[in-house]
Scaffold this motif. Structure first.
Motif, PDB file in Angstrom:
ATOM      1  N   ARG A  18      -0.262   4.115   0.915  1.00  0.00           N
ATOM      2  CA  ARG A  18      -0.620   4.820   2.010  1.00  0.00           C
ATOM      3  C   ARG A  18       0.288   4.361   3.307  1.00  0.00           C
ATOM      4  N   LYS A  60       5.542  14.584  -9.659  1.00  0.00           N
ATOM      5  CA  LYS A  60       6.448  15.407  -8.975  1.00  0.00           C
ATOM      6  C   LYS A  60       7.552  14.957  -8.589  1.00  0.00           C
ATOM      7  N   ARG A  88       2.783   6.798   5.202  1.00  0.00           N
ATOM      8  CA  ARG A  88       2.468   7.150   6.632  1.00  0.00           C
ATOM      9  C   ARG A  88       3.843   6.839   7.408  1.00  0.00           C
ATOM     10  N   SER A 103       2.412  12.326   3.163  1.00  0.00           N
ATOM     11  CA  SER A 103       1.359  12.375   2.780  1.00  0.00           C
ATOM     12  C   SER A 103       1.218  11.445   1.705  1.00  0.00           C
ATOM     13  N   PRO A 104       0.201  10.321   1.895  1.00  0.00           N
ATOM     14  CA  PRO A 104       0.146   9.390   0.772  1.00  0.00           C
ATOM     15  C   PRO A 104       0.027  10.017  -0.373  1.00  0.00           C
ATOM     16  N   SER A 105      -0.903  11.467  -0.896  1.00  0.00           N
ATOM     17  CA  SER A 105      -1.025  11.845  -1.971  1.00  0.00           C
ATOM     18  C   SER A 105       0.117  12.377  -2.450  1.00  0.00           C
ATOM     19  N   TYR A 106       1.046  12.867  -1.805  1.00  0.00           N
ATOM     20  CA  TYR A 106       2.458  13.511  -2.197  1.00  0.00           C
ATOM     21  C   TYR A 106       3.337  12.297  -2.782  1.00  0.00           C
ATOM     22  N   TYR A 107       3.358  11.091  -1.948  1.00  0.00           N
ATOM     23  CA  TYR A 107       4.125  10.061  -2.239  1.00  0.00           C
ATOM     24  C   TYR A 107       3.657   9.596  -3.676  1.00  0.00           C
ATOM     25  N   CYS A 108       2.204   9.366  -3.723  1.00  0.00           N
ATOM     26  CA  CYS A 108       1.866   8.959  -5.053  1.00  0.00           C
ATOM     27  C   CYS A 108       2.317   9.692  -6.265  1.00  0.00           C
ATOM     28  N   GLU A 109       2.087  11.015  -6.066  1.00  0.00           N
ATOM     29  CA  GLU A 109       2.508  11.813  -7.276  1.00  0.00           C
ATOM     30  C   GLU A 109       3.937  11.673  -7.312  1.00  0.00           C
ATOM     31  N   THR A 146       4.098   8.222  -9.387  1.00  0.00           N
ATOM     32  CA  THR A 146       3.716   8.315 -10.778  1.00  0.00           C
ATOM     33  C   THR A 146       4.477   9.394 -11.363  1.00  0.00           C
ATOM     34  N   SER A 148       0.754  -1.289   0.151  1.00  0.00           N
ATOM     35  CA  SER A 148       0.006  -0.064   0.115  1.00  0.00           C
ATOM     36  C   SER A 148       0.902   1.561  -0.032  1.00  0.00           C
TER      37      SER A 148
END
Length: 71
Positions: free
Chosen positions: A23, A44, A27, A32-38, A41, A21
């Motif tokens: 997330r 960023k 954590r 933040s999960p959204s920043y790491y996801c960016e 992908t 995951s």
């Protein structure tokens, strides 16, 4: 506009470390999960602190993030 590429190598390292995951991994390292996801992908590039946290947790040299731009 430069097209970003998904960092499949980073996804593989995260999963190999036992984190399926985004997330839970984000954590665990304090992002933040959204920043790491960016970051995964390719939307960023990580800042210095984020690159350090990720590379330390997954055991690789953080310079890899910045070497990508040379390719």
């Amino acid at each position: 506009m430069e097209k970003r590429r998904k960092r499949t190598w980073l996804i593989e390292k995260r999963k190999a470390a036992g984190f399926e995951s985004i997330r839970s991994f984000a954590r665990e390292i304090g992002l933040s999960p959204s920043y790491y996801c960016e970051i995964e992908t390719g939307a960023k590039d990580p800042g210095g602190r984020a690159a350090y946290k990720i590379s330390k947790a997954l055991n690789f040299d953080m310079a890899v993030f910045y070497a990508e731009k040379v390719r």
